[in-house]
Design an enzyme around this catalytic site. Sequence first.
Site, short mmCIF file in Angstrom:
data_model
loop_
_atom_site.label_atom_id
_atom_site.label_comp_id
_atom_site.label_asym_id
_atom_site.label_seq_id
_atom_site.Cartn_x
_atom_site.Cartn_y
_atom_site.Cartn_z
N ASN A 92 11.04 -35.60 24.30
CA ASN A 92 9.96 -34.63 24.39
C ASN A 92 9.76 -34.03 23.00
O ASN A 92 10.57 -33.21 22.55
CB ASN A 92 10.31 -33.53 25.40
N TRP A 93 8.70 -34.47 22.32
CA TRP A 93 8.48 -34.01 20.95
C TRP A 93 8.03 -32.55 20.88
O TRP A 93 8.00 -31.97 19.81
CB TRP A 93 7.40 -34.88 20.29
N LYS A 94 7.62 -32.00 22.03
CA LYS A 94 7.05 -30.65 22.06
C LYS A 94 5.87 -30.60 21.07
O LYS A 94 5.18 -31.59 20.88
CB LYS A 94 8.12 -29.59 21.80
N HIS B 290 7.56 -27.98 32.66
CA HIS B 290 8.58 -27.65 31.67
C HIS B 290 8.73 -26.13 31.59
O HIS B 290 7.76 -25.40 31.76
CB HIS B 290 8.18 -28.22 30.30
N GLU C 72 8.90 -24.15 29.27
CA GLU C 72 8.01 -23.49 28.31
C GLU C 72 6.61 -23.32 28.91
O GLU C 72 5.94 -22.32 28.63
CB GLU C 72 7.97 -24.30 27.01
N GLU D 178 16.73 -28.74 33.61
CA GLU D 178 16.80 -28.16 32.27
C GLU D 178 17.16 -26.68 32.38
O GLU D 178 16.28 -25.84 32.59
CB GLU D 178 15.48 -28.36 31.52
N GLY E 213 17.03 -25.60 23.30
CA GLY E 213 16.80 -25.18 21.93
C GLY E 213 17.73 -24.10 21.43
O GLY E 213 17.55 -23.55 20.36
N SER F 268 19.52 -29.42 25.70
CA SER F 268 20.22 -29.66 24.43
C SER F 268 21.17 -30.86 24.50
O SER F 268 22.28 -30.81 23.96
CB SER F 268 20.98 -28.41 23.97
N GLY G 208 14.93 -33.10 23.60
CA GLY G 208 14.02 -32.32 22.76
C GLY G 208 14.21 -32.64 21.29
O GLY G 208 13.81 -33.69 20.80
N GLY G 209 14.85 -31.73 20.56
CA GLY G 209 14.96 -31.87 19.11
C GLY G 209 15.54 -33.18 18.63
O GLY G 209 15.10 -33.73 17.61
#
Length: 251
Positions: A13-15, A98, A100, A169, A175, A213, A234-235
Site C-alpha cells: 500500500n503506497w498510500k 483503511h 486512515e 491492521e 506507521g 508495520s 505500508g512503508g
Amino acid sequence: MESMTKKKLIAGNWKMNGSVEANDALVRTVIGGLQGATCTVAVCVPAPYLAQLQMLRHGSALELGAQDVSRHEQGAYTGEVSATMLKDFGVRYAIVGHSERRQYHGEDDQLVADKAKAALAHGITPIVCVGETLAEREAGHTEEVVRRQLATVIHTNGHCITEIVVAYEPVWAIGTGKTATPEQAQQVHAVLRAQLKAATPQADRVCILYGGSMNAANAASLLAQPDIDGGLIGGASLKAPDFLQIIAAAR
C-alpha cells in the site's frame, strides 16, 4: 481451495506516495525480483498512477491494486473512482476501509461494506481493513471492534464473502514502528477466521492479511502463524529490497 494450498498474498500500500520516475525504478526492481516467488504479489497505488502501473506490470506476475473505490456505479460524484473505471486499468484488488479512510474521511462500517460490494460486482477483490485503536485495545475491546467491522461486510455481501480479502491492521501499529507480536496478531486473526467460518463453510478460502508495520525483520515470524495468510505492507513496500524480502518470507 484448501488452506494448506492457498497462496499467501503480499500487497503493498503506497498510500499517498510516488512519482512517475520513482515508480518506474521501484516497480522494475520489484518485478525483477519476483522470479521464484510462491505468493501472490500486488501493489495498491494512487489512482493517477494506475495507467503507468498497468504498462509497467504488463506480462509480469505483479498484480495491480487501488487504494479505494466508490460505492457508486457512476454519476455526479466529483473525485470518486468507480469499480468500472478501475477495471479498465486491469485492477485486481481495491483496499476498502483503511483506518486512515475511517479516521480522516469519516467512513463507517456500512460505507466500507458497500464499497466491498461495488468492487465484488465488477470482479475486483476488496481488501477489507479492520482494526482497533490503542484506546480500544487497552479497554479490552479489540475482538468486539473487529467483529463489528467485519459483521457489516458479511451481512451486506452474503455468499460473496468467500471472494474478499480481510486485512487486520491494529491502528496503533500503523506507521508507528510498533507491531503486534505474532501471538497478538494470530489471536485476532483466529477470531476473524472463526467469524468467517460461522458465515460460510468455505472460510478457509479467505486470505487474512496482517497490516500493522510488517517489515523485512518481522515478516517471517508473523507469516508463520496459522491464520496469517499474508501482509498489507505500508512503508516497506516503497523500498524494493525490503518488499522483496517480505515476499521471500511468504512461503
